[in-house]
Design an enzyme around this catalytic site. Structure first.
Site, PDB file in Angstrom:
ATOM      1  N   ASP A   1       3.412  15.197  14.293  1.00 36.11           N
ATOM      2  CA  ASP A   1       3.644  15.130  12.843  1.00 36.11           C
ATOM      3  C   ASP A   1       2.336  15.275  12.077  1.00 36.11           C
ATOM      4  O   ASP A   1       2.075  14.521  11.134  1.00 36.11           O
ATOM      5  CB  ASP A   1       4.366  13.828  12.495  1.00 36.11           C
ATOM      6  CG  ASP A   1       4.993  13.856  11.097  1.00 36.11           C
ATOM      7  OD1 ASP A   1       5.109  14.967  10.515  1.00 36.11           O
ATOM      8  OD2 ASP A   1       5.341  12.786  10.582  1.00 36.11           O
TER       9      ASP A   1
ATOM     10  N   ALA B   1       0.818  -1.218   0.000  1.00 40.61           N
ATOM     11  CA  ALA B   1       0.000   0.000   0.000  1.00 40.61           C
ATOM     12  C   ALA B   1       0.849   1.265   0.000  1.00 40.61           C
ATOM     13  O   ALA B   1       0.492   2.262  -0.607  1.00 40.61           O
ATOM     14  CB  ALA B   1      -0.925   0.002   1.204  1.00 40.61           C
TER      15      ALA B   1
HETATM   16  P1  ADP Z   1       5.570   6.082   8.546  1.00 39.74           P
HETATM   17  O1  ADP Z   1       5.316   6.059  10.031  1.00 39.74           O
HETATM   18  O2  ADP Z   1       6.741   5.248   8.152  1.00 39.74           O
HETATM   19  O3  ADP Z   1       5.608   7.464   7.951  1.00 39.74           O
HETATM   20  P2  ADP Z   1       2.819   5.824   7.683  1.00 39.74           P
HETATM   21  O4  ADP Z   1       1.965   5.448   8.834  1.00 39.74           O
HETATM   22  O5  ADP Z   1       2.792   7.259   7.273  1.00 39.74           O
HETATM   23  O6  ADP Z   1       4.316   5.333   7.905  1.00 39.74           O
HETATM   24  O7  ADP Z   1       2.421   4.926   6.444  1.00 39.74           O
HETATM   25  C1  ADP Z   1       3.082   4.994   5.204  1.00 39.74           C
HETATM   26  C2  ADP Z   1       2.076   4.927   4.052  1.00 39.74           C
HETATM   27  O8  ADP Z   1       1.286   3.743   4.136  1.00 39.74           O
HETATM   28  C3  ADP Z   1       1.071   6.061   4.097  1.00 39.74           C
HETATM   29  O9  ADP Z   1       1.528   7.172   3.392  1.00 39.74           O
HETATM   30  C4  ADP Z   1      -0.140   5.445   3.422  1.00 39.74           C
HETATM   31  O10 ADP Z   1       0.000   5.529   2.028  1.00 39.74           O
HETATM   32  C5  ADP Z   1      -0.072   4.002   3.821  1.00 39.74           C
HETATM   33  N1  ADP Z   1      -0.916   3.734   4.995  1.00 39.74           N
HETATM   34  C6  ADP Z   1      -0.601   3.938   6.293  1.00 39.74           C
HETATM   35  N2  ADP Z   1      -1.611   3.599   7.113  1.00 39.74           N
HETATM   36  C7  ADP Z   1      -2.615   3.155   6.321  1.00 39.74           C
HETATM   37  C8  ADP Z   1      -3.956   2.664   6.554  1.00 39.74           C
HETATM   38  N3  ADP Z   1      -4.444   2.557   7.784  1.00 39.74           N
HETATM   39  N4  ADP Z   1      -4.693   2.315   5.488  1.00 39.74           N
HETATM   40  C9  ADP Z   1      -4.199   2.431   4.234  1.00 39.74           C
HETATM   41  N5  ADP Z   1      -2.966   2.883   3.943  1.00 39.74           N
HETATM   42  C10 ADP Z   1      -2.175   3.254   4.957  1.00 39.74           C
END
Ligand code: ADP
Length: 385
Positions: free
Chosen positions: A129, A13
């Protein structure tokens, strides 16, 4: 029990600085989930702890943690989250393509974010953040604050504790870093006024002036995909780190190196998010920390003891000097064609003095939300395709 016995992995994803995220399905009932494989066990535990704590508030606008598989010594932790395929950054992109976002829709997006931030703050969490890319959205238009990888509990901040002898100092910009940054800025033609004045001492303070005159015509406008800087971590020493959050949404106290900030840093980010929903452009797209401060003062005016009592005691305040901005652009001029209540809402958030920023719970009662046009119901939101 391992992850795959309960969840089927369907595809990748996305990925962030600390994690890879996969789309998945719960075998028991077919529910769509996100499987977040976090590369660092400490971060994973922190994110899980934060989500667990805020779950007690039952906010419909914070991402739900469904499961946590600790990885042990050999594997990554996996956090199972509800599946949220969209985000507010996509809403901004769509709005821009469509030539605007209706005010009533912006209000509903903001209500959802602020409700979530109020829930976090009630349990003593600082998200640290907040930005459009971390505000995920379901297909039905329900917005949920996500990515608690940088969140911290306020109690972790030992405000009255004596200094621990030998404790590691927070990662801080040195004079040499500033000079590097200034050189980089100077290398770009529009930053001709950025100048090095004097280096006071090999590693303690650096004096420089940084003119913000030409920033608005900047042909080097940073792309929107600016990555969150790695949190360099001084956590074990107790103090908060100042290298937090994506630069464009970072509060002035953080930019000046504060390590004893509070929940107010999230409120500054909310102000930047609202401004972006209204303008469909980031309000302060700084390309470096100096440029970030320069852009902020170009709009809001000089950061002084008068506008921000205590600012001169911030760790990095005396390291850089900005030419006095005689005529700041002002918020009204940077948020054009917008109602008084929209602008006043941003003004309650983008205050230099953290103590003056309105709390999330107070914002929920702002006339902005009760004046026409009223927020559309969630079902009336235009969700990105
Ligand atoms: P990090 O903590 O490494 O920045 P994130 O939580 O921002 O990670 O997740 C990275 C990417 O994964 C997000 O930009 C999004 O595209 C996808 N993502 C994260 N959480 C979800 C979710 N609950 N459902 C769908 N996609 C998600």
């Amino acid at each position: 029990p391992d992850v795959t016995s309960r969840y089927e992995v369907l595809g990748r994803a996305g990925s962030g600085a600390y994690a890879d995220v996969y789309r998945g399905r719960r075998r028991s009932d077919g529910a769509a989930v996100a499987l977040k494989e976090v590369h660092d066990a400490v971060s994973a535990q922190r994110e899980a702890d934060a989500l667990l704590a805020v779950a007690s508030e039952s906010s419909p606008h914070v991402v739900a943690l469904l499961d946590h598989f600790p990885g042990g010594d050999h594997d990554d932790d996996v956090l199972v989250l509800e599946w949220l395929p969209l985000d507010l950054a996509a809403v901004v992109r769509d709005g821009k393509r469509a030539g605007g976002l209706p005010a009533a829709q912006v209000k509903r997006w903001m209500l959802q974010v602020i409700e979530a931030v109020a829930a976090c703050h009630r349990v003593g969490l600082v998200h640290r953040d907040l930005k459009p890319g971390n505000l995920l959205i379901s297909e039905a238009g329900v917005l949920k604050v996500a990515d608690f990888g940088q969140a911290r509990f306020l109690q972790e901040q030992p405000t009255h504790e004596p200094e621990i002898p030998g404790a590691q100092e927070p990662e801080r910009l040195t004079a040499a870093d500033y000079l590097d940054e200034i050189d980089q800025l100077r290398a770009k033609s529009t930053y001709g006024d950025v100048d090095r004045m004097s280096l006071q001492d090999g590693n303690t303070s650096c004096f420089a002036t940084c003119s913000t005159a030409d920033i608005d015509d900047d042909p080097f406008r940073a792309s929107y995909s600016y990555d969150a800087e790695e949190d360099m971590g001084d956590e074990e020493s107790g103090a908060f780190t100042s290298c937090v959050g994506t630069r464009w949404f970072r509060a002035p106290e953080l930019l000046y190196g504060s390590t004893n900030y509070g929940q107010e840093i999230d409120l500054w980010s909310l102000g930047c998010i609202l401004a972006e929903l209204l303008n469909l452009e980031p309000i302060f797209p700084g390309q470096s920390d100096i440029d970030q401060i320069g852009r902020i003062i170009g709009v809001l005016g000089n950061i002084t003891e008068e506008s921000f009592p205590g600012c001169s005691n911030l760790p990095d305040y005396n390291k850089i000097f900005f030419n006095k901005v005689e005529k700041p652009v002002g918020l009204e001029a940077s948020i054009t064609n917008r109602s008084a209540s929209e602008v006043s809402m941003i003004k309650r958030l983008l205050c230099y003095d953290p103590a003056k920023r309105a709390s999330a719970s107070h914002l929920l009662n702002d006339p902005y939300f009760t004046e026409e046009p009223l927020p559309v119901p969630i079902a009336g939101l235009q969700v990105p395709a």
